[in-house]
Design an enzyme around this catalytic site. Structure first.
Site, PDB file in Angstrom:
ATOM      1  CD  GLU A   1      21.052   4.042  79.412  1.00 23.50           C
ATOM      2  OE1 GLU A   1      20.619   3.604  78.491  1.00 23.50           O
ATOM      3  OE2 GLU A   1      21.392   3.636  80.439  1.00 23.50           O
TER       4      GLU A   1
HETATM    5  C1  TNX Z   1      22.644   0.679  78.034  1.00 24.44           C
HETATM    6  S1  TNX Z   1      25.286   1.425  77.338  1.00 24.44           S
HETATM    7  C2  TNX Z   1      23.327   1.024  79.103  1.00 24.44           C
HETATM    8  C3  TNX Z   1      23.529   0.307  80.224  1.00 24.44           C
HETATM    9  C4  TNX Z   1      22.715  -1.116  79.943  1.00 24.44           C
HETATM   10  C5  TNX Z   1      22.925  -1.677  78.415  1.00 24.44           C
HETATM   11  C6  TNX Z   1      22.189  -2.596  78.204  1.00 24.44           C
HETATM   12  C7  TNX Z   1      25.325   2.213  78.292  1.00 24.44           C
HETATM   13  C8  TNX Z   1      26.180   3.553  78.600  1.00 24.44           C
HETATM   14  N1  TNX Z   1      24.063   2.242  79.208  1.00 24.44           N
HETATM   15  O1  TNX Z   1      23.059   0.658  81.326  1.00 24.44           O
HETATM   16  O2  TNX Z   1      23.216  -2.013  80.734  1.00 24.44           O
HETATM   17  O3  TNX Z   1      22.455  -0.504  77.575  1.00 24.44           O
HETATM   18  O4  TNX Z   1      22.594  -3.319  76.815  1.00 24.44           O
END
Ligand code: TNX
Length: 491
Positions: free
Chosen positions: A303
């Site tokens: 992300e």
């Molecule tokens: C996605 S899964 C994210 C996390 C969040 C999560 C909450 C991932 C690699 N990144 O930063 O905590 O969703 O479900």
């Protein structure tokens, strides 16, 4: 045999055959173990003494009748974690090629004893092990549990408790998500502001916290004594506000950001055209690697929404080389497939909404896949609409959802041999204390542990739900919180 109350073992073993009369522990029962088996034997003795009140003396003498004998045996041929367990009226014999196999077998033995064995005060007994032969080995090498200690901080004692409960289900990897926007949780000698500023916050504005090197080593040692590998995650280049708030030189405008205690994702990134960013990353990786005996370093990579695609790909490629230079194998969230990965690199699949094209290319080039599909393995998803904590962006995940899926068919084009294993992930934006950690983890972690351990053809939901039901008295004995899922016929 059919699983029933006599062998309600989770994860289900490869083979269980009822052979005859049970073995009954009594005041004369000894644990026979040589030097190589002594540590596991002591763990077993420690696990059983408080509740049984029996001495269970560990002795190097060969097993007399009525003993529990632990021995390494090169002829066992069940791999690094496989074991064979024979219980007869005359005693219990546990055999494995490696100590890790004995340790996994000890978890089976715990589950074959009455649930009251998990109490920490003396209970009535009798302490009976059904007469049977178990032959067992894992399907996948990596059976992980991730704990996000960044969004909310969890103490060393909390982490040990998390390990203690997970190993009962043969989990062998503890992935610690050590850094994120809301907190930096590991002291780095060369960059002291990370612990002073970056660690001082968490979601909701609490005080946060961090692990000193000694704390981290304590966790690594505790995990290691349970044959659990710690995989530390330093999430870069996104999810880095805690670092950006600690050091101005990591920001493109040269100004430190404000601490962040909300739950938004995707807004932060290290400045990718500043040399200080790469000095920072290399220093941090070096320090963490120096205190991490396991083979893996997780570099996050998820992300990073503010970074242009080509810059992100170049960053990943560069980071992969830095990790390789430390001698470790890099693990990254599935986004890292955009870069050029080192051979053997591990890609952790999570986002079910994203097409797997890039991931498939990386797999063809030699990457391995760790499966954490959010709609199956994300322990922060609510069980159902009534669950008070958690989120639901990947849907609600009840026990059956966590259980009924096959790692070999989850991603088209990714086959059994491409999969290094399965990991459950507990993100903690909404999970603030160890009670809530347990409630979200149980009973889904045992379901996911069985997906990762047991042969596909040995798994059915109808059989699993009965064996899972039999775990409840164990969690009660251990004072562990769990969700009383309406899908399970709890006793
Ligand atoms: C996605 S899964 C994210 C996390 C969040 C999560 C909450 C991932 C690699 N990144 O930063 O905590 O969703 O479900």
């Amino acid at each position: 045999m059919r699983s029933g109350r006599s062998a309600a073992v989770v994860p289900r073993p490869v083979s269980t055959v009822v052979t005859g009369e049970p073995f009954v522990l009594d005041g004369s029962t000894q644990v026979s173990a040589g030097r190589a088996e002594a540590a596991v034997a002591e763990y077993l003795g420690h696990a059983l003494r408080a509740s049984t009140g029996l001495p269970l003396t560990v002795t190097p003498e060969p097993a007399a009748a009525g003993a529990i004998s632990l021995r390494l045996d090169g002829d066992i041929d069940l791999g690094a974690e496989g074991y064979r367990l024979d219980a007869t009226r005359a005693g219990v014999r546990l055999r494995a090629q490696e100590p890790a196999g004995l340790f996994r077998g000890v978890q089976t033995l715990r589950q074959l004893l009455p649930a009251a064995v998990e109490h920490d005060t003396v209970q009535p007994g009798p302490w009976q092990v059904p007469g049977l032969r178990v032959v067992d080995r894992p399907r996948f090498a990596w059976r992980g549990a991730m704990l996000d200690v960044a969004r909310h901080f969890f103490t060393v004692a909390d982490v040990k408790r998390f390990i203690d409960l997970a190993v009962l289900y043969k989990i062998n990897v503890l992935h610690l998500h050590l850094t994120d926007d809301q907190g930096w949780r590991i002291a780095i000698d060369g960059w002291p502001e990370l612990a002073r500023i970056g660690a001082s916050t968490e979601v909701g504005g609490g005080r946060g916290g961090f692990y000193t090197r000694a704390d981290y080593q304590d966790i690594v040692d505790y995990a290691g004594a349970r044959y659990v590998t710690v995989v530390p995650e330093i999430d870069v280049p996104g999810h880095t506000n805690a670092a950006l708030a600690s050091y101005p030189q990591l920001n493109c405008d040269g100004r430190a950001t404000q601490p962040f205690t909300g739950t938004r994702v995707g807004f932060s990134a290290l400045c990718l055209d500043r040399p200080s960013t790469y000095e920072f990353v290399a220093d941090v990786f070096d320090e963490v690697v120096a205190i991490t005996p396991g083979q893996f370093l997780h570099v996050g990579g998820d992300e990073a929404r503010t970074v242009p695609d080509h810059e992100y790909a170049a960053f990943v490629t560069r980071i992969q080389k830095i990790v390789a230079s430390t001698g470790k194998t890099a693990v990254g969230w599935q986004e890292v497939a955009a870069g050029t990965l080192e051979a053997g690199s591990v890609i952790q699949y999570w986002n079910i909404d994203e097409g797997p094209a890039r991931l498939l290319e990386s797999v063809r080039a030699g990457a391995q896949v760790l499966l954490s599909p959010a709609d199956r393995t994300y322990l922060d998803m609510k069980y159902d609409a009534r669950t008070a904590v958690g989120t639901d962006w990947a849907g609600c995940v009840e026990v059956r959802d966590a259980y009924e899926w096959d790692p070999a068919t989850t991603i088209e084009g990714v086959n059994e041999a491409d999969v290094i294993g399965v990991e459950a992930a507990l993100w903690t934006e909404t999970v603030a204390d160890i009670g809530a950690v347990e409630f979200m983890t149980y009973p889904r972690l045992p379901a996911i542990a069985e997906v990762a351990w047991s042969p596909e053809e040995r798994r059915t939901w109808e059989d699993f739900r009965l064996r899972l039901a039999a775990q409840a008295p164990r969690w009660e004995a251990m004072a562990a919180a769990f969700h009383r899922s309406p899908q399970i016929p709890w006793p």
